[in-house]
Design an enzyme around this catalytic site. Structure first.
Site, mmCIF file in Angstrom:
data_model
loop_
_atom_site.group_PDB
_atom_site.id
_atom_site.type_symbol
_atom_site.label_atom_id
_atom_site.label_comp_id
_atom_site.label_asym_id
_atom_site.label_seq_id
_atom_site.Cartn_x
_atom_site.Cartn_y
_atom_site.Cartn_z
ATOM 1 N N GLU A 158 -36.549 -5.899 -10.644
ATOM 2 C CA GLU A 158 -37.125 -7.208 -10.941
ATOM 3 C C GLU A 158 -36.071 -8.067 -11.628
ATOM 4 O O GLU A 158 -35.351 -7.616 -12.507
ATOM 5 C CB GLU A 158 -38.363 -7.054 -11.828
ATOM 6 C CG GLU A 158 -39.517 -6.399 -11.087
ATOM 7 C CD GLU A 158 -40.844 -6.581 -11.801
ATOM 8 O OE1 GLU A 158 -41.023 -7.624 -12.459
ATOM 9 O OE2 GLU A 158 -41.693 -5.683 -11.691
ATOM 10 N N LYS A 208 -36.641 7.952 -3.991
ATOM 11 C CA LYS A 208 -37.096 6.931 -4.952
ATOM 12 C C LYS A 208 -37.626 7.572 -6.227
ATOM 13 O O LYS A 208 -37.319 7.123 -7.335
ATOM 14 C CB LYS A 208 -38.168 6.049 -4.305
ATOM 15 C CG LYS A 208 -38.711 4.943 -5.216
ATOM 16 C CD LYS A 208 -37.602 3.989 -5.651
ATOM 17 C CE LYS A 208 -38.084 2.960 -6.669
ATOM 18 N NZ LYS A 208 -39.035 2.004 -6.117
ATOM 19 N N ASN A 212 -35.864 7.002 -9.959
ATOM 20 C CA ASN A 212 -36.580 6.480 -11.124
ATOM 21 C C ASN A 212 -36.614 7.492 -12.259
ATOM 22 O O ASN A 212 -36.501 7.137 -13.437
ATOM 23 C CB ASN A 212 -37.998 6.072 -10.730
ATOM 24 C CG ASN A 212 -38.042 4.710 -10.065
ATOM 25 O OD1 ASN A 212 -37.043 3.996 -10.034
ATOM 26 N ND2 ASN A 212 -39.174 4.344 -9.507
ATOM 27 N N PHE A 253 -27.728 1.534 -18.029
ATOM 28 C CA PHE A 253 -28.982 2.142 -18.498
ATOM 29 C C PHE A 253 -28.763 3.005 -19.734
ATOM 30 O O PHE A 253 -29.532 3.913 -20.016
ATOM 31 C CB PHE A 253 -29.665 2.953 -17.385
ATOM 32 C CG PHE A 253 -30.288 2.096 -16.334
ATOM 33 C CD1 PHE A 253 -31.614 1.720 -16.425
ATOM 34 C CD2 PHE A 253 -29.540 1.631 -15.259
ATOM 35 C CE1 PHE A 253 -32.202 0.911 -15.466
ATOM 36 C CE2 PHE A 253 -30.106 0.821 -14.291
ATOM 37 C CZ PHE A 253 -31.433 0.460 -14.402
ATOM 38 N N LEU A 254 -27.704 2.710 -20.473
ATOM 39 C CA LEU A 254 -27.430 3.423 -21.716
ATOM 40 C C LEU A 254 -27.562 2.461 -22.898
ATOM 41 O O LEU A 254 -26.816 2.523 -23.856
ATOM 42 C CB LEU A 254 -26.026 4.041 -21.659
ATOM 43 C CG LEU A 254 -25.791 5.318 -22.486
ATOM 44 C CD1 LEU A 254 -26.677 6.442 -21.995
ATOM 45 C CD2 LEU A 254 -24.324 5.733 -22.403
ATOM 46 N N CYS A 264 -43.190 0.180 -12.572
ATOM 47 C CA CYS A 264 -42.568 1.250 -11.786
ATOM 48 C C CYS A 264 -42.253 2.494 -12.601
ATOM 49 O O CYS A 264 -42.901 3.524 -12.426
ATOM 50 C CB CYS A 264 -41.297 0.730 -11.120
ATOM 51 S SG CYS A 264 -41.596 -0.494 -9.827
ATOM 52 N N LYS A 267 -45.224 4.714 -14.509
ATOM 53 C CA LYS A 267 -46.210 5.351 -13.624
ATOM 54 C C LYS A 267 -45.543 6.235 -12.584
ATOM 55 O O LYS A 267 -46.118 7.248 -12.150
ATOM 56 C CB LYS A 267 -47.110 4.300 -12.976
ATOM 57 C CG LYS A 267 -46.447 3.302 -12.036
ATOM 58 C CD LYS A 267 -46.586 3.688 -10.583
ATOM 59 C CE LYS A 267 -46.027 2.617 -9.654
ATOM 60 N NZ LYS A 267 -46.022 3.051 -8.239
#
Length: 437
Positions: A158, A208, A212, A253-254, A264, A267
């Site tokens: 997003e 996927k 995630n 992502f750190l 996303c 869940k």
């Protein structure tokens, strides 16, 4: 173009895919069972916030290559390739994913598939879903196995969905025949030389889920380190920077902070655990329970820090909250850590005013118990504590001196480690952040 495309489901994924494929030159028909949404889309109104998508949607409509319908019969007659872009939310009271929207779409579309075609699932699903839907499709379609299924998971972020659709880093397709592979190669040929991984149904579904799970694990890892840093008076931001120079780890992502949310990651990792349990492989993913728990603890820790700055209680305390969306450049408030924290503070007796550049309308509908400001300055006016909970660039660039003139006491908790701590402290603010002294 060799094929006409339909996109079943006009949520975040479906709208983006339909508009971008039309922009590549395909004739595209989008379908949804919500007549009001279809009317708005046909008028060029975008029901979500996504940078760059509004222009592409209107360009597609103006060209005549993109239009929308509520008719499965029309979609069946129109399309050569049908993309399924339905949501798979978490089941109420369970970890498992609810795939009923996909089943309903296949059951509604299949009777109208009267010629050879390819149905392509893009939704994130529990492994095994594609094989089951392929059998259902062949059973319900008048042409039986000539209505073939493929699985082509999406990897959209997003805020970057247009870029991720038109310039993806890879394309994954799970197919049962060379014919299906050929069609998908031709569909995606206009994107240029993009790596394509051609595999079977279960592997394509797992890609996927695994992606995630890995991203969630990386985020929770650095947030677990933040807990250790707080206990040892170390600085998690400097720790993260030092780790990022290691090529085996990398810096993406750190980023330590309030943790992940949205529609996303939370869940999807829970659904992954649930499906592993059904397959008898639950022990392989037990670590994801701790990943989830670490993530949820960040929200509780943020409330604790805010309460500490409030003097030990929120009673009689006004809190200004900057951010409502689960991430910047989005109006998505699903499982938003920011709103979770804001609501918890209200439940504990505090008065909260929230501001977000884009997500305020969605937040108001979901949480009318909160107050809302028209600007960052408005949200913090009269506040005893300020919380930065979504790292919008607008907030990063705030003038601490100007903001300081509006508050009762200059106390701020930086939930995203996004601010220049020295600048805020120099302006007289009591600055705290997750995982930092």
């Amino acid at each position: 173009m060799p094929y006409r495309l339909t996109v079943i489901g006009t949520g975040y994924l479906g709208i983006t895919h339909a508009a971008c494929m039309a922009d590549l030159g395909f004739e595209v028909l989008g379908l949804d069972i919500d007549p009001d949404k279809i009317r708005r889309l046909q008028n060029g109104e975008l029901p979500i916030h996504e940078p760059g998508l509004q222009e592409i949607l209107r360009r597609g409509l103006a060209s005549g290559r993109l239009r929308f319908t509520t008719s499965y019969e029309e979609a069946g007659a129109f399309g050569d390739v049908h993309f399924l872009c339905l949501g798979t939310p978490q089941k109420q009271g369970e970890y498992a994913a609810d795939v009923s929207y996909l089943d309903a779409a296949v059951e509604s579309l299949a009777p109208y598939l009267e010629r050879e075609c390819l149905v392509v699932g893009k939704s994130t699903v529990p492994v095994g879903t594609a094989a089951r839907l392929a059998a259902k499709l062949a059973r319900l379609s008048p042409v039986n196995a000539a209505a073939e299924l493929a699985w082509n998971p999406e990897f959209l972020r997003e805020g970057f969905a247009v870029q991720d659709t038109l310039k993806p880093d890879r394309i994954v397709v799970g197919v049962a025949s060379e014919h299906a592979e050929k069609i998908l190669r031709e569909v995606y040929e206009p994107l240029g030389d993009i790596p394509m991984v051609v595999t079977d149904y279960p592997t394509s579904e797992l890609v996927k889920s695994a992606a995630n799970a890995f991203l969630a694990t990386k985020i929770s890892f650095i947030n677990a380190m933040a807990e250790v840093c707080e206990a040892s008076h170390a600085d998690v931001q400097q720790l993260s920077r030092a780790l990022s120079f290691d090529d085996r780890i990398g810096g993406r992502f750190l980023n330590p902070g309030l943790g992940f949310g949205g529609g996303c990651l939370p869940k999807d990792i829970r659904a992954f655990m649930a499906r592993a349990g059904e397959l008898g492989a639950d022990q392989a993913l037990t670590f994801l329970r701790e990943v989830d728990a670490i993530n949820m603890r960040r929200r509780a820790r943020m409330v604790d820090l805010a309460r500490e700055l409030a003097g030990g209680s929120f009673r009689g305390c006004t809190v200004g909250v900057l951010g409502a969306a689960f991430k910047p450049n989005s109006d998505d408030i699903r499982d938003s850590p920011a709103l979770d924290v804001a609501v918890t503070i209200v439940q504990q007796g505090g008065k909260v005013t929230v501001y977000d550049p884009i997500a305020l309308d969605n937040a108001r509908k979901a949480h009318p118990e909160l107050s809302y400001g028209s600007s960052a300055l408005d949200a913090v006016r009269g506040a005893h504590v300020v919380l930065l909970l979504t790292e919008w660039q607008e907030f990063v660039e705030l003038d601490p001196e100007e903001l300081g003139e509006a508050v009762v006491t200059r106390k701020i908790v930086d939930g995203r480690n996004a601010l220049n701590s020295e600048a805020w402290r120099s302006a007289g603010w009591h600055y705290r952040a997750l995982g930092r002294p």
